[in-house]
Design an enzyme around this catalytic site. Structure first.
Site, PDB file in Angstrom:
ATOM      1  N   VAL A  92       0.842  -1.192   0.000  1.00  0.00           N
ATOM      2  CA  VAL A  92       0.000   0.000   0.000  1.00  0.00           C
ATOM      3  C   VAL A  92       0.880   1.246   0.000  1.00  0.00           C
ATOM      4  CG1 VAL A  92      -1.788   1.248   1.276  1.00  0.00           C
ATOM      5  CG2 VAL A  92      -1.708  -1.231   1.386  1.00  0.00           C
ATOM      6  N   CYS A  93       0.472   2.252  -0.763  1.00  0.00           N
ATOM      7  CA  CYS A  93       1.107   3.569  -0.691  1.00  0.00           C
ATOM      8  C   CYS A  93       0.007   4.611  -0.841  1.00  0.00           C
ATOM      9  CB  CYS A  93       2.191   3.728  -1.753  1.00  0.00           C
ATOM     10  SG  CYS A  93       1.576   3.776  -3.434  1.00  0.00           S
ATOM     11  N   ALA A  94       0.357   5.827  -1.129  1.00  0.00           N
ATOM     12  CA  ALA A  94      -0.654   6.884  -1.222  1.00  0.00           C
ATOM     13  C   ALA A  94      -1.578   6.690  -2.418  1.00  0.00           C
ATOM     14  CB  ALA A  94       0.017   8.247  -1.286  1.00  0.00           C
ATOM     15  N   GLY A  96      -0.742   4.138  -5.234  1.00  0.00           N
ATOM     16  CA  GLY A  96      -0.563   2.872  -5.937  1.00  0.00           C
ATOM     17  C   GLY A  96       0.689   2.788  -6.783  1.00  0.00           C
ATOM     18  N   VAL A 121      -4.002   4.284  -0.514  1.00  0.00           N
ATOM     19  CA  VAL A 121      -4.762   4.717   0.650  1.00  0.00           C
ATOM     20  C   VAL A 121      -5.832   5.733   0.247  1.00  0.00           C
ATOM     21  CG1 VAL A 121      -4.614   5.881   2.896  1.00  0.00           C
ATOM     22  CG2 VAL A 121      -2.869   4.235   2.239  1.00  0.00           C
TER      23      VAL A 121
END
Length: 133
Positions: A92-94, A96, A121
Site C-alpha cells: 500500500v502507498c498513497a 498505488g 490509501v
C-alpha cells in the site's frame, strides 16, 4: 492527402497524446487488487498489509493491522517480513505507484503472492473504508 500535409503538426500531437494516454495501461505494474479483494484477503487472515509510505505519511492514517516499511528501506529490512513469504502480501502507498515497485522487489525476493492495492490509501479512504491513526 492535402489534409494530412496541411495538418501534420496537429496529427502528430494527436498521435503522441493518444500514446501517452495508453502508456500507463501498457506498462506492466504487477498484480493489483481492488479494495474489495484486499478486504477479503485481510478477513481470511494470514495476510500482511505492507505500507511502503514514509513514516510521516503512515502516521496520518493507515490500513488496520498494516506494517510500515518505507520503499527506500524495503530491501534492507526484508528480514522483518521473511515469515510472510508464503502468505498474501498487499502493498500500500498513497496512490498505488510506490506499492507497484514494492511488489516487484518482493517478487524478486521470493514472495509468492504479492499484490498492490489499486489506488492506494486515497482510494481506500474514498470508499469510506476504515483507517487507523
Amino acid at each position: 492527402m492535402n489534409f494530412i500535409s496541411d495538418n501534420l503538426l496537429l496529427l502528430s500531437i494527436a498521435i503522441i497524446s493518444g500514446g501517452a494516454l495508453l502508456l500507463p495501461s501498457l506498462q506492466r505494474r504487477g498484480a493489483r487488487v481492488s479494495q474489495l479483494q484486499a478486504t477479503q484477503y485481510m478477513n481470511q487472515g494470514k495476510t500482511l498489509v505492507l505500507d511502503v509510505r514514509s513514516a510521516e505519511e503512515f502516521a496520518t492514517g493507515r490500513l488496520p493491522n498494516s506494517k510500515n516499511i518505507p520503499l527506500k528501506e524495503l530491501e534492507s529490512r526484508m528480514k522483518e517480513i521473511e515469515k510472510s513469504k508464503a502468505h498474501v502480501v498487499i502493498t500500500v502507498c498513497a496512490s498505488g505507484v510506490r506499492s507497484s515497485s514494492a511488489v516487484s522487489i518482493l517478487n524478486k525476493a521470493g514472495f509468492e503472492k504479492t499484490f498492490s492495492l489499486d489506488g492506494g490509501v486515497a482510494a481506500w479512504q474514498s470508499q469510506g473504508l476504515p483507517t487507523v491513526k
